[in-house]
Motif scaffolding. Structure first.
Motif, PDB file in Angstrom:
ATOM      1  N   GLN A   1      66.367 -95.941 -64.393  1.00 30.85           N
ATOM      2  CA  GLN A   1      67.103 -96.619 -63.325  1.00 30.85           C
ATOM      3  C   GLN A   1      68.511 -96.050 -63.158  1.00 30.85           C
ATOM      4  O   GLN A   1      68.969 -95.808 -62.033  1.00 30.85           O
TER       5      GLN A   1
ATOM      6  N   GLU B   1      68.306 -92.843 -61.383  1.00 25.28           N
ATOM      7  CA  GLU B   1      68.179 -92.989 -59.928  1.00 25.28           C
ATOM      8  C   GLU B   1      69.549 -93.177 -59.276  1.00 25.28           C
ATOM      9  O   GLU B   1      69.853 -92.555 -58.245  1.00 25.28           O
TER      10      GLU B   1
ATOM     11  N   THR C   1      65.057 -98.929 -56.320  1.00 27.83           N
ATOM     12  CA  THR C   1      64.511 -98.371 -57.548  1.00 27.83           C
ATOM     13  C   THR C   1      62.993 -98.220 -57.443  1.00 27.83           C
ATOM     14  O   THR C   1      62.318 -99.018 -56.780  1.00 27.83           O
TER      15      THR C   1
END
Length: 489
Positions: A229, A232, A147
């Motif tokens: 997040q 991602e 991340t």
């Protein structure tokens, strides 16, 4: 001080909190604290692509959930020792702030130099597992993927220079290459984030530790952090089938009911929602048809239900999976007690007959390999499924799904299956009996494991199946026997 503490926690799994995950006798209230119950309501998805993916998922029947993170280093239960609730036991000589520093400091020690996701995937495939859920981040906030939203991640420690440092990427690829469906576990709460547990205040329990109504900017930062997040994971890690969201206390206030309040931790009188509509829209734009499992938060983002550490008492018509562990704990704990292959097979049979999937938890060791105890047991489960999987995969429920130790399923073309679970300590009997689900008059019953026909008779409502002498082997040689036939009705 910490050395003696580690010896105690590694050996015992830290008292009550480990007992919670072991199924051993502890007070009923304590047993419930870390467990997500099945939500009592279900809303079927309306998106045709999600519906299609859901039916495919229901065909798979058997999956693996892998918990792997900082907690593997000392071999303790995942994340929960960070939580200041009265059911959690820690060494009373260690200050809470010191404990948090020690726990989060394990990131400097986590160096899985023998990480071998291809071995994991091969073991799961041979075990007959058809889908994966991998823990990309648990409640402790340590990220098992690269991340860009925080430095608290596997790629920022001693393993960071390894070509496989972005472990989630390699896990997903390895399982994808074995043909399994792919799921990303993600914790909605993040106890390491200053936007969830603000260092200004103490952390009394699992919830956000400040009043969101008084500090909307901070919570909006957390919502953006969560959105980014998940974005991602959905955009940078290949094709995804499942977004498996844990931490059901992080939810809109209007979804909090008496069931949620009974979990034990107090629920604040304000929303801890992370904007699931926005997350779902973004995730499905990147991954059309994505299954979203916002655990226990009934509504459009809980595409299937997830009863934890139990099998429902009766058949359920809604899509669901039982989340159970192969050992006592979700993650790796030294000297853990493992279930026998026969016990897991019996549970799988029961779960499937009741309309669900079984998601079995396995925890890799801190060096990145699977415990030998796990691989041996999974191989035995796979041997049974190799011969009997026809009665498990791609099946649906029957009106009468059980008679004693015999469970019933039905193939999509109408073939009926009877699966009799046999005790581990007794040889196979000469005759098996069940009531109901009778074969059509004049039809044949076949033993699924070898396709051979067996003799049967019907006496009233009872079906009697006469087994060949070749099955009379040592106790436990056959965990269960599956039969196929054309049902009378």
């Amino acid at each position: 001080m910490f050395n003696s503490f580690l010896k105690r926690t590694s050996a015992k799994g830290f008292l009550v909190a480990s007992l919670l995950c072991s199924g051993l006798a502890v007070p009923a209230v304590a047993q419930e604290q870390g467990v997500h119950h099945q939500s009592s309501e279900y809303e079927a998805p309306s998106d045709p692509l999600v519906q299609q993916k859901l039916e495919k998922w229901r065909d798979q029947k058997f999956g693996i959930i892998i918990h792997w993170g900082l907690y593997a280093v000392p071999g303790i239960i995942e994340s929960w020792q960070l939580c200041s609730e009265d059911w959690i036991e820690r060494d009373s000589t260690i200050a809470y702030e010191d404990y948090k520093k020690w726990y989060w400091g394990l990131s400097k020690d986590f160096n899985p130099v023998n990480f071998n996701p291809e071995q994991w995937a091969s073991v799961a495939k041979k075990a007959g597992m058809r889908y994966l859920v991998f823990t990309t981040k648990h409640h402790d906030g340590f990220n098992m993927f690269d991340t860009q939203e925080t430095d608290f991640k596997i790629t920022n420690g001693p393993f960071g220079s390894n070509p496989r440092a972005d472990v989630a990427k390699h896990v997903f690829n390895a399982f994808r290459n074995e043909g399994l469906m792919i799921g990303a576990y993600f914790s909605k709460p993040d106890w390491h984030s200053e936007y969830f547990w603000w260092p200004k205040y103490a952390t009394p329990n699992r919830n956000v530790n400040y009043d969101i109504r008084k500090h909307p900017w901070r919570w909006n930062q957390y919502k953006q952090f969560t959105y980014n997040q998940i974005g991602e994971l959905m955009n940078n890690y290949g094709a995804m089938d499942i977004l498996w969201l844990d931490g059901g206390w992080v939810r809109p206030l209007e979804t909090v009911n008496d069931e949620v309040r009974s979990w034990g931790a107090p629920i604040p009188e304000f929303s801890q929602e992370v904007d699931m509509p926005a997350i779902a829209s973004m995730a499905r734009k990147a991954q059309p048809g994505l299954l979203i499992v916002d655990r226990t938060v009934h509504g459009p983002y809980e595409n299937y239900q997830t009863p934890e550490r139990r099998v429902p008492e009766t058949k359920l018509e809604n899509p669901w999976e039982s989340c159970l562990t192969l050992a006592n704990n979700w993650g790796y704990v030294p000297n853990d007690n493992y279930k026998t292959p026969t016990a897991v097979i019996h549970t799988l049979v029961e779960v499937v007959a009741k309309g669900g999937n079984l998601l079995l938890g396995v925890g890799p060791k801190p060096d990145g390999t699977l415990p030998e105890e796990a691989t041996v047991r999974l191989a035995e489960i796979g041997k049974w499924l190799d011969k009997n999987g026809e009665a498990i995969y791609n099946t649906r429920t029957t009106k009468q799904y059980q008679d004693g130790s015999t469970f019933f399923t039905q193939g999509k073309k109408g073939t009926r299956y009877a699966i009799t679970c046999l005790p581990e300590d007794k040889p196979v009997p000469a005759v098996l009996e069940w009531t109901g689900n009778a074969p059509k008059k004049g039809s044949k019953i076949k033993l699924v494991q070898d396709g051979k026909t067996v003799k049967w008779v019907k006496e009233g409502d009872k079906v009697k199946v006469y087994l060949p002498r070749s099955l009379s082997k040592s106790p436990g040689a056959y965990p269960a026997l599956a039969f196929s036939f054309t049902a009378a009705q």
